[in-house]
Design an enzyme around this catalytic site. Structure first.
Site, mmCIF file in Angstrom:
data_model
loop_
_atom_site.group_PDB
_atom_site.id
_atom_site.type_symbol
_atom_site.label_atom_id
_atom_site.label_comp_id
_atom_site.label_asym_id
_atom_site.label_seq_id
_atom_site.Cartn_x
_atom_site.Cartn_y
_atom_site.Cartn_z
ATOM 1 N N GLY A 1 5.024 -0.918 3.051
ATOM 2 C CA GLY A 1 4.249 0.222 2.589
ATOM 3 C C GLY A 1 5.070 1.484 2.447
ATOM 4 N N HIS B 1 0.819 -1.212 0.000
ATOM 5 C CA HIS B 1 0.000 0.000 0.000
ATOM 6 C C HIS B 1 0.858 1.270 0.000
ATOM 7 C CE1 HIS B 1 0.880 0.839 4.287
ATOM 8 N NE2 HIS B 1 0.905 -0.481 4.396
ATOM 9 N N ASP B 2 0.406 2.260 -0.751
ATOM 10 C CA ASP B 2 0.998 3.598 -0.775
ATOM 11 C C ASP B 2 2.422 3.622 -1.328
ATOM 12 O OD1 ASP B 2 -1.203 5.151 0.727
ATOM 13 O OD2 ASP B 2 -0.727 3.531 2.123
#
Length: 278
Positions: A144, A126-127
């Site tokens: 992340g 994520h991200d």
């Protein structure tokens, strides 16, 4: 569905959400699943058993190989179900069983640029934000919020700690553990990781001339072998007339996690501890 042409290229066993947007010339293979909020650019190919869960945008002429999973929920305990996105640029290739997660509220998006190669079993968390022309070799795994700049290459079986940044034109050797930032234009490898020098062969392949590479090598020696604190050396190099040296210096000065700076020698590489340049 977008139009009749797209319908004709979807295998009858595939499951496509009625809200998905499928561009012209897209092929969707057997047993693929395309979820809500998905947009697939024209000319892309989605292989058998691919899952694109939701809220994912693929650019034109992307190729996704069998078993890949795109747009899954973030593997982050802070994720509370907010709507977030996965965005993939045109002509990017995603190989078998790679997993690419959406973002969280922190940035809203996980992004991969154009003309990238994401090899089998790689994981983009994520991200994360991946630039253009990046290669992630087999089983690269990242936490992340990792950033990988344009033209970087990551060797297989490498683990990258969350919030790490890898600079442009850098190369990370296979089976490395990367807990800190990797300076642009350099070669880093190992566990614990060390820096081996300037990625000369990679720079030559990308059109850097001899004088540019020599200038970067001089800057590398100042930063990593000059015997003065890294940030002080970077501050001195920030005024260098070379834009590449300036970029290298700014990267060091802006680093929040610190830059991998323990130097290694080519002898270590010959003993099997270091990478080949690419």
């Amino acid at each position: 569905m977008k139009d009749d042409q797209a319908v004709q290229t979807v295998h009858p066993t595939a499951v496509v959400d009625e809200g998905a947007i499928i561009g012209d010339g897209v092929s969707v293979g057997p047993y693929a699943v395309i979820g809500p909020g998905v947009e697939i650019g024209e000319g892309s190919s989605i292989g058998p058993h691919v899952v694109i869960e939701r809220d994912t945008r693929l650019g034109a002429e992307c190729r996704v190989s069998p078993g890949a999973v795109l747009g899954a929920d973030p593997q982050d305990l802070k994720y509370m179900g907010e709507r977030t996105w996965l965005e993939i640029g045109p002509r990017t290739v995603i190989r078998e069983c790679a997993t690419l997660n959406r973002g969280t509220a922190r940035s809203g998006t996980t992004s991969i640029g154009s003309d990238c190669l994401i090899m089998a079993y790689a994981h983009i968390a994520h991200d994360c934000h991946i630039g253009d022309h990046v290669i992630l070799s087999n089983a690269t795994n990242m936490g992340g919020h990792v950033e990988i700049d344009d033209w970087a290459i990551i060797g297989g079986l490498t683990a990258i700690h969350q919030f790490v940044r890898v600079g442009r034109h850098a190369m990370v050797g296979g089976a490395s553990r990367i807990p800190q930032d990797v300076a642009p234009y350099t070669i880093v490898a190992g566990s614990p990781a060390g820096v081996y020098g300037v990625n000369r062969i990679g720079l030559e392949r990308r059109g850097f001339d001899e004088s540019e590479i020599d200038t970067l090598r001089d800057a590398y020696r100042t930063l990593f072998r000059g015997g003065i604190p890294l940030r002080r050396a970077a501050a001195e190099l920030e005024e260098d007339p070379s834009q590449h040296v300036q970029a290298l210096a700014r990267f060091v000065l802006e680093s929040e996690r610190g830059v991998i700076s323990t130097t290694r020698t080519r002898r270590a590489a010959s003993d099997g501890a270091g990478p080949d340049a690419a």
